[in-house]
Design a protein around this motif. Structure first.
Motif, mmCIF file in Angstrom:
data_model
loop_
_atom_site.group_PDB
_atom_site.id
_atom_site.type_symbol
_atom_site.label_atom_id
_atom_site.label_comp_id
_atom_site.label_asym_id
_atom_site.label_seq_id
_atom_site.Cartn_x
_atom_site.Cartn_y
_atom_site.Cartn_z
ATOM 1 N N ILE A 13 0.840 -1.203 0.000
ATOM 2 C CA ILE A 13 0.000 0.000 0.000
ATOM 3 C C ILE A 13 0.875 1.255 0.000
ATOM 4 C CG2 ILE A 13 -1.587 1.371 1.422
ATOM 5 C CD1 ILE A 13 -2.890 -1.281 2.285
ATOM 6 N N ASP A 14 1.900 1.238 0.855
ATOM 7 C CA ASP A 14 2.800 2.398 0.950
ATOM 8 C C ASP A 14 3.505 2.666 -0.379
ATOM 9 O OD1 ASP A 14 2.176 2.994 3.564
ATOM 10 O OD2 ASP A 14 3.880 1.898 4.410
ATOM 11 N N GLY A 28 -6.872 9.275 -12.676
ATOM 12 C CA GLY A 28 -7.289 8.727 -13.964
ATOM 13 C C GLY A 28 -6.260 7.855 -14.647
ATOM 14 N N ASP A 29 -5.030 7.798 -14.105
ATOM 15 C CA ASP A 29 -3.980 6.980 -14.735
ATOM 16 C C ASP A 29 -4.224 5.496 -14.484
ATOM 17 O OD1 ASP A 29 -2.725 9.196 -15.677
ATOM 18 O OD2 ASP A 29 -1.041 9.141 -14.258
ATOM 19 N N ARG A 30 -3.811 4.705 -15.442
ATOM 20 C CA ARG A 30 -3.932 3.254 -15.316
ATOM 21 C C ARG A 30 -2.648 2.689 -14.724
ATOM 22 N NH1 ARG A 30 -5.474 -0.785 -20.358
ATOM 23 N NH2 ARG A 30 -5.220 -2.757 -19.251
ATOM 24 N N LEU A 31 -2.789 1.758 -13.768
ATOM 25 C CA LEU A 31 -1.625 1.107 -13.191
ATOM 26 C C LEU A 31 -1.024 0.128 -14.191
ATOM 27 C CD1 LEU A 31 -2.908 2.263 -10.550
ATOM 28 C CD2 LEU A 31 -2.140 0.163 -9.406
ATOM 29 N N PRO A 32 0.301 -0.073 -14.117
ATOM 30 C CA PRO A 32 0.922 -1.103 -14.969
ATOM 31 C C PRO A 32 0.318 -2.468 -14.673
ATOM 32 C CG PRO A 32 2.589 0.314 -13.963
ATOM 33 C CD PRO A 32 1.288 0.643 -13.298
ATOM 34 N N LYS A 33 0.518 -3.405 -15.560
ATOM 35 C CA LYS A 33 0.018 -4.765 -15.345
ATOM 36 C C LYS A 33 0.557 -5.327 -14.038
ATOM 37 C CE LYS A 33 -0.636 -5.929 -20.229
ATOM 38 N NZ LYS A 33 -0.216 -6.821 -21.340
ATOM 39 N N GLU A 34 -0.259 -6.185 -13.429
ATOM 40 C CA GLU A 34 0.062 -6.698 -12.096
ATOM 41 C C GLU A 34 1.461 -7.297 -12.015
ATOM 42 O OE1 GLU A 34 -1.512 -10.527 -10.167
ATOM 43 O OE2 GLU A 34 -2.892 -8.989 -9.428
ATOM 44 N N ALA A 35 1.806 -8.167 -12.962
ATOM 45 C CA ALA A 35 3.113 -8.838 -12.920
ATOM 46 C C ALA A 35 4.244 -7.823 -13.042
ATOM 47 C CB ALA A 35 3.208 -9.871 -14.043
ATOM 48 N N ASP A 36 4.089 -6.861 -13.944
ATOM 49 C CA ASP A 36 5.132 -5.849 -14.149
ATOM 50 C C ASP A 36 5.285 -4.963 -12.917
ATOM 51 O OD1 ASP A 36 5.407 -6.852 -16.693
ATOM 52 O OD2 ASP A 36 4.158 -5.308 -17.624
ATOM 53 N N LEU A 37 4.156 -4.554 -12.332
ATOM 54 C CA LEU A 37 4.208 -3.665 -11.168
ATOM 55 C C LEU A 37 4.788 -4.388 -9.951
ATOM 56 C CD1 LEU A 37 3.562 -0.864 -10.105
ATOM 57 C CD2 LEU A 37 1.256 -1.666 -9.530
ATOM 58 N N ALA A 38 4.394 -5.649 -9.764
ATOM 59 C CA ALA A 38 4.918 -6.427 -8.632
ATOM 60 C C ALA A 38 6.436 -6.567 -8.730
ATOM 61 C CB ALA A 38 4.258 -7.804 -8.604
ATOM 62 N N GLU A 39 6.935 -6.856 -9.921
ATOM 63 C CA GLU A 39 8.383 -7.010 -10.113
ATOM 64 C C GLU A 39 9.100 -5.679 -9.887
ATOM 65 O OE1 GLU A 39 11.589 -8.524 -13.506
ATOM 66 O OE2 GLU A 39 9.436 -8.596 -13.914
ATOM 67 N N LEU A 41 8.190 -3.127 -8.063
ATOM 68 C CA LEU A 41 8.161 -2.674 -6.676
ATOM 69 C C LEU A 41 8.767 -3.687 -5.705
ATOM 70 C CD1 LEU A 41 4.590 -1.057 -6.520
ATOM 71 C CD2 LEU A 41 6.789 0.090 -6.847
ATOM 72 N N GLY A 42 9.174 -4.837 -6.219
ATOM 73 C CA GLY A 42 9.757 -5.865 -5.362
ATOM 74 C C GLY A 42 8.745 -6.497 -4.439
ATOM 75 N N LEU A 43 7.534 -6.704 -4.955
ATOM 76 C CA LEU A 43 6.449 -7.256 -4.147
ATOM 77 C C LEU A 43 5.972 -8.577 -4.723
ATOM 78 C CD1 LEU A 43 4.323 -3.986 -3.969
ATOM 79 C CD2 LEU A 43 5.672 -4.904 -2.079
ATOM 80 N N SER A 44 5.368 -9.401 -3.873
ATOM 81 C CA SER A 44 4.704 -10.589 -4.386
ATOM 82 C C SER A 44 3.397 -10.150 -5.033
ATOM 83 C CB SER A 44 4.410 -11.582 -3.257
ATOM 84 O OG SER A 44 3.389 -11.083 -2.412
ATOM 85 N N ARG A 45 2.942 -10.924 -5.999
ATOM 86 C CA ARG A 45 1.701 -10.559 -6.677
ATOM 87 C C ARG A 45 0.523 -10.617 -5.700
ATOM 88 N NH1 ARG A 45 1.640 -13.238 -12.685
ATOM 89 N NH2 ARG A 45 -0.331 -12.092 -12.728
ATOM 90 N N ASN A 46 0.603 -11.516 -4.724
ATOM 91 C CA ASN A 46 -0.474 -11.631 -3.741
ATOM 92 C C ASN A 46 -0.556 -10.377 -2.866
ATOM 93 O OD1 ASN A 46 -2.584 -13.280 -2.445
ATOM 94 N ND2 ASN A 46 -1.240 -13.147 -0.647
ATOM 95 N N SER A 47 0.619 -9.866 -2.429
ATOM 96 C CA SER A 47 0.642 -8.646 -1.604
ATOM 97 C C SER A 47 0.116 -7.465 -2.399
ATOM 98 C CB SER A 47 2.076 -8.346 -1.136
ATOM 99 O OG SER A 47 2.533 -9.353 -0.277
ATOM 100 N N LEU A 48 0.529 -7.392 -3.661
ATOM 101 C CA LEU A 48 0.064 -6.305 -4.519
ATOM 102 C C LEU A 48 -1.449 -6.378 -4.700
ATOM 103 C CD1 LEU A 48 0.639 -3.925 -6.377
ATOM 104 C CD2 LEU A 48 1.066 -5.556 -8.228
ATOM 105 N N ARG A 49 -1.952 -7.590 -4.884
ATOM 106 C CA ARG A 49 -3.389 -7.778 -5.097
ATOM 107 C C ARG A 49 -4.180 -7.321 -3.867
ATOM 108 N NH1 ARG A 49 -3.189 -13.164 -6.507
ATOM 109 N NH2 ARG A 49 -2.257 -12.530 -8.488
ATOM 110 N N GLU A 50 -3.674 -7.678 -2.675
ATOM 111 C CA GLU A 50 -4.350 -7.278 -1.439
ATOM 112 C C GLU A 50 -4.303 -5.764 -1.251
ATOM 113 O OE1 GLU A 50 -6.145 -9.145 0.728
ATOM 114 O OE2 GLU A 50 -5.891 -10.710 -0.781
ATOM 115 N N ALA A 51 -3.183 -5.157 -1.636
ATOM 116 C CA ALA A 51 -3.051 -3.706 -1.522
ATOM 117 C C ALA A 51 -4.033 -2.995 -2.449
ATOM 118 C CB ALA A 51 -1.616 -3.286 -1.848
#
Length: 228
Positions: A13-14, A28-39, A41-51
């Motif tokens: 979240i932070d 209004g901006d779109r976030l990058p794809k989940e896999a790309d954003l997780a990599e 930010l150094g996050l697991s996809r599950n943590s990103l999904r919960e955030a």
């Protein structure tokens, strides 16, 4: 030792919040794809999904199925919607605290409205009071009271202040009904104070309007202190 899932979600979240506050992501901006954003930010996809789920609940993000995840408009009224969620969980012993906050905010909103409300909106405010008959029910009086204060908050021209006051109105409604049922003369006093507020706004006297608004809210608060 593995870090707790909640701590990982908080970290995610932070990091998303940091992207927004830095200006990297705007309304209004779109976030990058989940896999790309997780990599990235150094996050697991599950943590990103919960955030993302948590931030969508408080209206920071908008998850559109089949389209992607977007930053919302971040408008104050949208973000402060979450306040109503917190307010809904108040206990009866905290209602005085909500009234204290109303006593701080509403007089300021009333003073601002006195300076900023267009003449036609002041006429609408008077019309709200004129809608009440000679012997209104307590329910009609409280509904009228809520609409009266909503219009003044809107008239302040400050969306944040308006949203805060709207969010705080819920917990104090029951106190106003209780007072109306048990305190002799409460209904007439409310109408007189409302009219005094409108008269001060009409005359463009912010200090007088602020004083009447303070007296008005403080009356409910003081009655409740004695009743409890």
């Amino acid at each position: 030792m593995r870090e707790a899932p909640m701590a990982l979600t908080d970290e995610a979240i932070d990091k998303i919040k940091g992207m927004i506050t830095s200006g990297e992501l705007g309304p209004g901006d779109r976030l990058p794809k989940e896999a790309d954003l997780a990599e990235r930010l150094g996050l697991s996809r599950n943590s990103l999904r919960e955030a993302v789920k948590a931030l969508s609940m408080i209206r920071v993000l908008d998850v559109r199925q089949g389209d992607g995840t977007y930053v919302t408009s971040l408008a104050p009224d949208l973000l402060l919607d979450a306040l109503s969620f917190v307010v809904d969980f108040h206990r009866d012993d905290t209602v005085l605290q909500f009234l204290e906050v109303r006593r701080i905010l509403e007089p300021s909103a009333t003073a601002l409205a006195t300076e900023r409300m267009p003449v036609e909106d002041i006429a609408k405010l008077q019309a709200v009071l004129d809608q009440l008959g000679d012997n209104p029910t307590i329910e009609a009086l409280v509904a009228n009271d809520l609409e009266f204060h909503r219009q003044i908050a809107a008239g302040s021209g400050n969306a944040v202040l308006c949203s805060l006051i709207d969010g705080l109105s819920g917990p104090t409604t029951r106190a106003r009904i209780w007072r109306g049922l048990t305190q002799e003369g409460a209904a007439e006093r409310t109408r007189e104070q409302h009219q005094a507020i409108v008269d001060a706004i009409t005359a463009r006297q912010p200090d007088l309007a602020r004083s009447w608004a303070t007296i008005h809210v403080a009356g409910v608060e003081e009655w409740l202190r004695r009743a409890l």
